[in-house]
Design a protein around this motif. Sequence first.
Motif, PDB file in Angstrom:
ATOM      1  N   ASP A  37      20.170 -74.658 -38.432  1.00  0.00           N
ATOM      2  CA  ASP A  37      19.114 -75.645 -38.654  1.00  0.00           C
ATOM      3  C   ASP A  37      19.692 -76.932 -39.252  1.00  0.00           C
ATOM      4  OD1 ASP A  37      17.657 -73.487 -37.875  1.00  0.00           O
ATOM      5  OD2 ASP A  37      16.653 -73.162 -39.790  1.00  0.00           O
ATOM      6  N   VAL A  38      19.412 -78.051 -38.600  1.00  0.00           N
ATOM      7  CA  VAL A  38      19.877 -79.366 -39.047  1.00  0.00           C
ATOM      8  C   VAL A  38      18.661 -80.127 -39.572  1.00  0.00           C
ATOM      9  CG1 VAL A  38      20.974 -81.532 -38.376  1.00  0.00           C
ATOM     10  CG2 VAL A  38      21.714 -79.362 -37.313  1.00  0.00           C
ATOM     11  N   PRO A  39      18.595 -80.422 -40.872  1.00  0.00           N
ATOM     12  CA  PRO A  39      17.395 -81.045 -41.432  1.00  0.00           C
ATOM     13  C   PRO A  39      17.191 -82.470 -40.954  1.00  0.00           C
ATOM     14  CG  PRO A  39      19.111 -80.934 -43.086  1.00  0.00           C
ATOM     15  CD  PRO A  39      19.628 -80.178 -41.903  1.00  0.00           C
ATOM     16  N   VAL A  40      15.961 -82.784 -40.597  1.00  0.00           N
ATOM     17  CA  VAL A  40      15.621 -84.133 -40.150  1.00  0.00           C
ATOM     18  C   VAL A  40      15.746 -85.126 -41.295  1.00  0.00           C
ATOM     19  CG1 VAL A  40      13.737 -85.555 -39.230  1.00  0.00           C
ATOM     20  CG2 VAL A  40      14.123 -83.252 -38.322  1.00  0.00           C
ATOM     21  N   ASP A  41      15.493 -84.672 -42.530  1.00  0.00           N
ATOM     22  CA  ASP A  41      15.456 -85.590 -43.663  1.00  0.00           C
ATOM     23  C   ASP A  41      16.834 -85.873 -44.270  1.00  0.00           C
ATOM     24  OD1 ASP A  41      15.701 -83.004 -44.634  1.00  0.00           O
ATOM     25  OD2 ASP A  41      14.456 -83.346 -46.398  1.00  0.00           O
TER      26      ASP A  41
END
Length: 296
Positions: free
Chosen positions: A127-131
């Motif tokens: 998972d690559v965080p958008v924030d």
Amino acid sequence: MARGSIPLPIGVFTISMKGDLPASLCEELADLAQRCIAGYSDDRPVSARLVRSRLTNALTGAPPVLAVARDGRKVTGWCAVRRPEPGEARARLWGPLVEPSVRRSGLGTQLLQKVVQAVEWPLVTTDVPVDREGAAGLFTRSGWQVLDTITVLHGAPAASTSEAVTAAVVPELETYVATAARRFTNAETSYAGSTLPRWREDARFHPETLLLDPPTGSLLLALAQRNDTDSELLLAEVWADETDVRRRLITQAHAVAADRKVAIVRAVTRQDPADFLACGMRVTGRCHTFILPGSR
């Protein structure tokens, strides 16, 4: 470049490939990972034990393909590929994780290129965080495409009047989980059969946090993690067809979190988060997973 080759200078950094995971290196990787994710939607407690269990192939014990950058003796970045389990179509990419003080130096791109060139499998990211500024952009600039969007939710441990049935008291558990994997995820038979053995190799797994609903064959996999400063119960999988069953399992998981005295309940889902919201959780962020089109 093959594992064990001469380190390459990247500014003041050197990048080298590692063929094993000694305890001291796992500690260094965990420390850097914790600094990198602090305050973002993928923030959670990280430990050396967790790093080892998530990067090592669960069924074969094979080590990852791992690139580590150092500034002198200090680890300033790393990126790893966990080899695919038997039956998995893609290997899992972890990172790149780069010391916050040296971001935008090009080190993340160099680490990513290093491991991609070193492996022969199609890849999917964690998972690559958008924030987290620049994280998703690194992948899109490198030609990767979004595969899924994941919603991240947080909740507070709370008591429940509904008593959970856990894996600790269910006979023929491996068959139960394999049947659920085939039914709810359409997994191929042999891969479904390896589901519980793979889960057991996760450092966070405990039979008392695998919640079951035997009348419907449903389950909720929760994973407890602690380090020196934080703790959580991650709701990793919820497999149930009926809304009331899903919500009952989620509510029971919050009670398990209270019993285990963790600080927070965290959930990640690719589905509509309505069931989690109905159980009092709140959305705290979103992540993407990426794939590299045309990879081998």
